[in-house]
Structure formats: C-alpha cells, structure tokens
Design an enzyme around this catalytic site. Structure first.
Site, short mmCIF file in Angstrom:
data_model
loop_
_atom_site.label_atom_id
_atom_site.label_comp_id
_atom_site.label_asym_id
_atom_site.label_seq_id
_atom_site.Cartn_x
_atom_site.Cartn_y
_atom_site.Cartn_z
N SER A 74 0.94 -1.18 -0.10
CA SER A 74 -0.11 -0.03 0.00
C SER A 74 0.92 1.37 0.05
CB SER A 74 -1.21 0.04 1.37
OG SER A 74 -1.32 1.26 1.47
N TYR A 79 -2.03 -1.57 10.94
CA TYR A 79 -2.31 -2.13 9.67
C TYR A 79 -1.06 -1.57 8.50
CZ TYR A 79 -3.69 -1.44 4.77
OH TYR A 79 -3.77 -1.44 3.48
N LYS A 118 2.17 -4.00 6.60
CA LYS A 118 2.36 -3.83 5.13
C LYS A 118 4.02 -3.60 5.05
CE LYS A 118 -1.42 -4.46 3.46
NZ LYS A 118 -1.65 -5.88 2.85
N1 UFG Z 1 -13.22 10.94 3.14
C1 UFG Z 1 -14.28 11.53 3.34
N2 UFG Z 1 -15.42 11.29 3.96
C2 UFG Z 1 -15.77 9.99 3.95
C3 UFG Z 1 -14.53 9.02 3.85
C4 UFG Z 1 -13.52 9.52 3.39
O1 UFG Z 1 -14.27 12.84 3.13
O2 UFG Z 1 -16.72 9.54 4.50
C5 UFG Z 1 -12.08 11.42 2.80
C6 UFG Z 1 -10.86 10.99 3.59
O3 UFG Z 1 -10.80 11.79 4.60
C7 UFG Z 1 -9.57 10.94 2.52
C8 UFG Z 1 -10.25 10.41 1.35
O4 UFG Z 1 -11.72 10.55 1.37
O5 UFG Z 1 -9.26 12.17 2.41
C9 UFG Z 1 -10.13 8.96 1.31
O6 UFG Z 1 -10.27 8.17 2.05
P1 UFG Z 1 -10.34 6.69 2.15
O7 UFG Z 1 -10.56 6.22 3.58
O8 UFG Z 1 -11.34 6.22 1.06
O9 UFG Z 1 -8.99 6.21 1.92
P2 UFG Z 1 -7.44 6.52 2.66
O10 UFG Z 1 -6.87 7.11 1.67
O11 UFG Z 1 -7.78 7.33 3.91
O12 UFG Z 1 -7.16 5.17 2.76
C10 UFG Z 1 -6.96 4.30 1.90
C11 UFG Z 1 -7.11 2.86 2.27
C12 UFG Z 1 -5.97 2.49 3.38
C13 UFG Z 1 -4.87 2.67 3.07
C14 UFG Z 1 -4.58 3.98 2.63
C15 UFG Z 1 -3.15 4.39 2.23
O13 UFG Z 1 -8.42 2.67 2.59
O14 UFG Z 1 -6.20 1.02 3.70
O15 UFG Z 1 -5.45 4.39 1.50
O16 UFG Z 1 -2.81 5.56 2.10
F1 UFG Z 1 -3.86 2.50 4.25
#
Ligand code: UFG
Length: 345
Positions: free
Chosen positions: A128, A155, A159
């Site tokens: 990741s 988590y 990785k």
């Molecule tokens: N977000 C919102 N509202 C929501 C959900 C998410 O604004 O209800 C925003 C988050 O703050 C973030 C973006 O959307 O800025 C993406 O969020 P995600 O949760 O979809 O993805 P992340 O980038 O946080 O996480 C993903 C994977 C993880 C991994 C990570 C690595 O889900 O498993 O990328 O950076 F670890």
C-alpha cells in the site's frame, strides 16, 4: 492452453475477485482461497458468471498452516501466488493491533514457507502507498525511491513488515521471487456489476460512502476537512480503477514467470499519476451519474494524510501497464454496483 495455475489468497475479497477475472481472461487457471472473514461465498458465483466457468476454490484460513498446506497438497501445479488475504481497516488496527499482527504477518509467513518449497516460487504481495506516509512536497508525485515513513497505524506497519520479511526471504532463498505492489486508492467495480466492493456496516472509505449516500442509505456524506493546504482545501488521493489494478497483477505474474524481472525483489507503485481532491471526486460522481450526493464539510479525520499521488512511471515502463480508465467510467461502475446490490433500477 492454460498459462499455468495461480494461487489467489483472499480470492473472494474486493481486489482478489477482480484479479481472478483478469487472470482467467489472460489464460491462467486459478485456485482461490479465502476464509470469508470479510467476504462472502456468493462472490464466487459473480466471478463464475463473468468468466463463464468454475473457479477452483478452497475455504481455508491462511494463518492456519495445516489447513493452508492442504491447498498445496491438492494443487501441485501452483506456479505463482498473489497474496491479498489480510485485514485492512486502519481504525480497527489501532484498536486491535494483535488481530493485524496475527492475521497479516502469520498468513504471509505461512504462504512464503509453502511457496519456497515449490519448484517455482513467485509471489505478488499486496502492499500500500501507506508505506510512504505523507511525502514531502518535493517527493510528490511519489516514486518507489521516496523515503518510507514510520507507519501511522498497525495496519500500515504490517505492510512495511511484510515487505521486509519478503525482502529478507528473497535474499535467503534462491528460488523465491517477489513483486510488491503498492496500491494507491482502489475504487469502482467490474463493468458487469456482478462483483464489487462489499463494505460491512458503515463504510470507512470515500467511494462506498458516496454510493450509499446516492442510494439513500446514508443521509449525507461528511467531507473530512476543507482547510488542508490543497487547492480546494480537501485531501488529495490517487484513485485507481480496481479492474486496472487487477490487470497490473497479471502483468506482474507474466513478468516473473517469463523471467523478465530485473531483480528477484521488485516494487511498483500502482496509481494513475493524477491526484484528485475529495470535493473533485464527489463532483465527478454527480456529473457521471446525474445523481445528487448531499454533503457537509466536517472536521478533519484523525490520521489522514493531506495529499499523496503516485508516480506510476516504473510500472508503466517495466510492466507495460497503465491505469487509463476515465474517472467518470470508474465512478459509474461503482454506482451500477451499488444499484445492483440495493435493488435500484
Ligand atoms: N473521506 C471523506 N469522507 C468519508 C470517507 C473518506 O471525506 O466519509 C476522505 C478521507 O478523509 C480521505 C479520502 O476521502 O481524504 C479518502 O479516504 P479513504 O478512507 O477512502 O482512503 P484513505 O486514503 O484514507 O485510505 C486508503 C485505504 C487504506 C490505506 C490508505 C493508504 O483505505 O487501507 O489508503 O494511504 F492504508
């Protein structure tokens, strides 16, 4: 003629299921393994409908060496393994780190031990972009040579630890080859809408939350923060279509089995090379689908990275692969999947 058999652990999961489809379409046989801890047996039917044939499957927990070993007794022709089976919820890993160290490390150790006993021992590992943490601005877009940061969660640490374990094993065991694929943000569903992402409970990830809001299951989306140092103030990510991501696994397997890898341990970033903000993504979804997504600006989410997107040029060059599905098509695929599982016409 078949190009050989590939073991896919976590085969009924989100990325695993899409990868089985692409492997089958590329001429590989598959044996899929899963313990259904975060997926469901119906996924196999979805895959089989798409590819038009049965998928060889064994229910097993990869942390159980004995049960997992039975897969190798039954299928003696495994040429490579793609290892998806792992727990993946960042928040849960902070609350229950032992679950993550047990599941993610033990399953990798078992897989590596079982593979190295084979004649051909090629492993593709699901890593990741979380290993980069928040890269300094001069490292954006982030390439494979960017410095790794201490992980933000157990988590993320698993990785990094799994990558280290594999690197050590490649040094020690001369028949082992590994490709670690660092995913950015996988989204969307197969174009048939027969398989997709099945979040259990309230989705933590952005796109399932958007599609559930569009479907009326959630009242409104919370955009976590509009005061970041980005053009519109919301966080930036590199959203990659899951079927494009799945194809990169086929390319990685082809490369190792064809002895085209330049090293026995290789790492690739898998992203589009384009960063998109949360607000841009929400707007693109509404444009692509014509469906309104009510949202409010909420506070920042703890632990979020401000901005990260990939430099995928190494994967483009060496794997001969590119993530090029337009974002509108990707978001439409996510919506078609949501409509199917929610029974919306
Ligand atoms: N977000 C919102 N509202 C929501 C959900 C998410 O604004 O209800 C925003 C988050 O703050 C973030 C973006 O959307 O800025 C993406 O969020 P995600 O949760 O979809 O993805 P992340 O980038 O946080 O996480 C993903 C994977 C993880 C991994 C990570 C690595 O889900 O498993 O990328 O950076 F670890």
């Amino acid at each position: 003629m078949s190009k050989g058999r590939i073991l896919v652990t976590g085969g009924t999961g989100y990325i695993g299921s899409h990868t089985i489809v692409e492997l089958s379409e590329a001429g590989y046989d598959v044996v899929a393994v899963d313990n259904f801890s975060n997926s469901n047996p119906d996924v196999l039917q979805g895959i089989e409908k798409i590819i038009g044939r049965k998928v060889d499957f064994m229910e097993a927990d990869c942390t159980d060496e004995h049960a997992f070993g039975k897969v190798f007794c039954k299928y003696s022709d495994i040429r490579a393994a793609i290892h998806f089976a792992a727990s993946k919820a960042v928040g849960e890993s902070v609350e229950n780190p032992l679950k993550y160290y047990n599941n993610n490390l033990r399953s990798l150790v078992n897989l590596t031990a079982l593979m190295k006993a084979q004649k051909e021992a090629s492993i593709v590992f699901s890593s990741s972009c979380t290993v980069y943490g928040q890269p300094d601005k001069e490292h954006l877009p982030v390439s494979e040579s960017a410095p790794l940061q201490p992980a933000e969660s157990p988590y993320g640490r698993t990785k990094q630890m799994c990558e280290d374990i594999l690197r050590d094993c490649v040094k020690a065991y001369g028949n082992l080859k590994v490709t670690a694929l660092r995913y950015f943000n996988p989204i969307g569903a197969h174009k048939s809408a027969l398989i997709g992402e099945l979040p259990i409970g309230v989705p933590a990830n952005l796109v399932p939350y958007i599609t559930q809001t569009a479907a009326g299951i959630r009242e409104k989306l919370s955009v976590f923060g509009d005061d970041y140092d980005t053009p519109d103030g919301s966080c930036i990510r590199d959203y990659i279509y899951v079927s494009d991501l799945a194809k990169a696994h086929v390319a990685a397997v082809d490369r190792m089995l064809g002895n085209r890898n330049s090293d026995r341990y290789e790492v690739f970033n898998l992203g589009t090379g384009k960063g998109m903000s949360v607000l841009e993504l929400v707007n693109a979804f509404m444009r692509a689908t014509g469906v309104n997504v009510p949202y409010v600006i909420a506070g920042r989410r703890a632990g979020d990275i401000e901005q990260v997107w990939a430099d995928p040029s190494k994967a483009n060059r060496e794997l001969g692969w590119k993530a090029d599905t337009p974002i509108e098509d990707v978001l439409l695929s996510a919506w078609n999947w949501q409509k199917r599982i929610s029974g919306i016409k």
